[in-house]
Scaffold this motif. Structure first.
Motif, PDB file in Angstrom:
ATOM      1  N   ILE A  17     -33.446 -87.533   0.914  1.00  0.00           N
ATOM      2  CA  ILE A  17     -33.839 -86.454   1.809  1.00  0.00           C
ATOM      3  C   ILE A  17     -34.175 -87.047   3.174  1.00  0.00           C
ATOM      4  CG2 ILE A  17     -35.450 -84.563   2.206  1.00  0.00           C
ATOM      5  CD1 ILE A  17     -33.609 -84.130  -0.156  1.00  0.00           C
ATOM      6  N   LYS A  18     -33.472 -86.595   4.179  1.00  0.00           N
ATOM      7  CA  LYS A  18     -33.695 -87.114   5.525  1.00  0.00           C
ATOM      8  C   LYS A  18     -34.857 -86.387   6.184  1.00  0.00           C
ATOM      9  CE  LYS A  18     -28.830 -88.323   6.286  1.00  0.00           C
ATOM     10  NZ  LYS A  18     -27.623 -88.082   7.141  1.00  0.00           N
ATOM     11  N   GLU A  19     -35.595 -87.122   6.959  1.00  0.00           N
ATOM     12  CA  GLU A  19     -36.721 -86.531   7.677  1.00  0.00           C
ATOM     13  C   GLU A  19     -36.190 -85.618   8.777  1.00  0.00           C
ATOM     14  OE1 GLU A  19     -40.496 -87.987  10.410  1.00  0.00           O
ATOM     15  OE2 GLU A  19     -39.477 -89.415   9.101  1.00  0.00           O
ATOM     16  N   PRO A  20     -36.683 -84.380   8.837  1.00  0.00           N
ATOM     17  CA  PRO A  20     -36.191 -83.457   9.869  1.00  0.00           C
ATOM     18  C   PRO A  20     -36.461 -83.981  11.273  1.00  0.00           C
ATOM     19  CG  PRO A  20     -37.520 -82.314   8.226  1.00  0.00           C
ATOM     20  CD  PRO A  20     -37.701 -83.770   7.976  1.00  0.00           C
ATOM     21  N   LYS A  21     -35.500 -83.705  12.131  1.00  0.00           N
ATOM     22  CA  LYS A  21     -35.663 -84.125  13.520  1.00  0.00           C
ATOM     23  C   LYS A  21     -36.571 -83.145  14.253  1.00  0.00           C
ATOM     24  CE  LYS A  21     -31.185 -86.453  13.897  1.00  0.00           C
ATOM     25  NZ  LYS A  21     -29.869 -86.488  14.615  1.00  0.00           N
ATOM     26  N   ALA A  22     -37.455 -83.681  15.077  1.00  0.00           N
ATOM     27  CA  ALA A  22     -38.374 -82.834  15.836  1.00  0.00           C
ATOM     28  C   ALA A  22     -37.638 -82.136  16.968  1.00  0.00           C
ATOM     29  CB  ALA A  22     -39.510 -83.668  16.407  1.00  0.00           C
ATOM     30  N   ILE A  23     -38.051 -80.916  17.262  1.00  0.00           N
ATOM     31  CA  ILE A  23     -37.469 -80.154  18.364  1.00  0.00           C
ATOM     32  C   ILE A  23     -38.128 -80.609  19.668  1.00  0.00           C
ATOM     33  CG2 ILE A  23     -37.120 -77.845  19.325  1.00  0.00           C
ATOM     34  CD1 ILE A  23     -37.324 -76.758  16.487  1.00  0.00           C
ATOM     35  N   GLU A  24     -37.311 -80.924  20.627  1.00  0.00           N
ATOM     36  CA  GLU A  24     -37.856 -81.338  21.920  1.00  0.00           C
ATOM     37  C   GLU A  24     -38.563 -80.162  22.579  1.00  0.00           C
ATOM     38  OE1 GLU A  24     -38.018 -84.250  23.372  1.00  0.00           O
ATOM     39  OE2 GLU A  24     -37.070 -85.241  21.659  1.00  0.00           O
ATOM     40  N   PRO A  25     -39.806 -80.341  22.989  1.00  0.00           N
ATOM     41  CA  PRO A  25     -40.548 -79.227  23.608  1.00  0.00           C
ATOM     42  C   PRO A  25     -40.010 -78.916  25.000  1.00  0.00           C
ATOM     43  CG  PRO A  25     -41.840 -81.233  23.703  1.00  0.00           C
ATOM     44  CD  PRO A  25     -40.616 -81.561  22.904  1.00  0.00           C
TER      45      PRO A  25
END
Length: 362
Positions: free
Chosen positions: A223-231
């Motif tokens: 399971i890959k760690e979700p990528k954070a959304i750039e604010p």
């Protein structure tokens, strides 16, 4: 207070068949005459499949009929629908606890609906399958249409008076026609307390072959760690909304990755439940078998011993042979009449139903 149980679904699926080779394979599969893989069949089925309408040899007469049409002369015979295959069934839970009489009434109602909806001359063959997990009917409906001129008169100057047309089945290709078909089928099955599928549902049917392939494939991807959304600049002033967006996106990403694991776990749990159910049935049978052996042999057999196992088998064979001599011969239904399409004189839907279509329920 527990929620009320949901009403089971009435399920109807249909697919076009445009090639003779495909039609032959599909009919062979339905009639169980082909040598294709049968791992999905129940080897311990207690009932034989039932022919509800027509017979498995209908293709021979139909091929002659199509060869005599005007379509092959126009080189259009390979672009038309030769037949439509229907699969008619219900949610698996509906069949649980149903008697043979109730199930046969449901099957007869399905054949009656096919004949009423499409015409007796168009329903070529229907088989009730009882050797799979869920009973279902597979049927072949032919898009036969009278080859008539604009005045409605049968053309006597070309072909045998017949042609092929999807419009003859009111399934010419518009999606609304399939929706109407589902409405009509659900109305016919309403007396069995079955309901229509959800209109406009985005769910897509997955074939058995595709499902088995997916279940057999090992899932070893981490399971890959979700990528954070750039604010964005606005997010810097509204941290709470930004956090909710990040959490929602992460949830969707992880759920998508976990879905195959979840599907395999459900499939394995279902298989385990079926094994437990079979074991619960076999346990009392095993005890009854031991008592029977004790009566036949005069002592409790040790079935781990090859010698006593052979003795037990001989006793069972002798008992079966004696029972067979006393049993009356089973009744055999007469073979269903062969299809015979003569020169058309009217619309096939106005013709009387063929004799013997309900032979399985007499």
């Amino acid at each position: 207070m527990p929620a009320p149980a949901k009403q089971p679904f009435a399920i109807a699926r249909t697919e076009k068949i445009k090639a003779w080779t495909t039609l032959s394979k599909r009919v062979g599969h339905v009639a169980r005459t082909t040598a294709s893989a049968r791992e999905h069949l129940n080897p311990n089925a207690t009932e034989a499949n039932i022919t509800l309408c027509g017979d498995a040899g209908w293709q021979k007469d139909f091929k002659k009929l199509v060869d005599g049409m005007w379509l092959p002369k126009l080189k259009q015979g390979t672009t038309h629908t030769l037949a439509r295959e229907f699969v008619l069934t219900a949610s698996p839970e509906w069949f649980a606890g149903k008697t043979k009489k109730q199930r046969n009434e449901w099957a007869k109602a399905n054949v009656d609906w096919l004949i009423e909806r499409f015409g007796a001359d168009r329903v070529a063959y229907a088989e009730l399958h009882l050797d799979e997990q869920t009973p279902h009917i597979q049927a072949f409906v032919l898009p036969l249409k009278v080859d008539a001129n604009r005045k409605g008169e049968v053309r006597s100057d070309r072909g045998n008076g017949w042609t092929l047309s999807d419009s003859a089945l009111k399934l010419g290709g518009h999606c609304s026609e399939l929706s109407v078909l589902q409405d009509e089928y659900a109305a016919a099955m309403k007396r069995f307390e079955l309901r229509r599928g959800i209109k406009g549902s985005p769910a897509k049917h997955q074939t058995i072959a595709a499902w088995r392939k997916q279940m057999a494939r090992p899932i070893d991807k981490p399971i890959k760690e979700p990528k954070a959304i750039e604010p964005t600049l606005a997010d810097r002033f509204n941290i709470e909304d930004y956090g909710r967006r990040v959490a929602k996106a992460a949830h969707a990403d992880v759920f998508k990755q976990m879905k195959p694991y979840h599907q395999q776990a459900k499939a394995q749990a279902k298989e385990l439940a079926e094994i437990r159910s079979k074991l619960s049935i076999l346990e009392p049978l095993a005890e009854a078998f031991k008592r029977l052996m004790e009566l036949l042999l005069g002592h409790v057999p040790d079935l781990h011993s090859m010698e006593q196992r052979g003795e037990a088998l001989e006793a069972v064979a002798a008992l079966a042979k004696a029972h067979k001599k006393q049993a009356a011969p089973p009744e055999v239904d007469a073979a269903p009449p062969a299809l015979n399409w003569g020169p058309p004189s009217a619309d096939p839907t106005e013709r009387a139903p063929r004799e013997g279509k309900d032979k399985a329920f007499k």
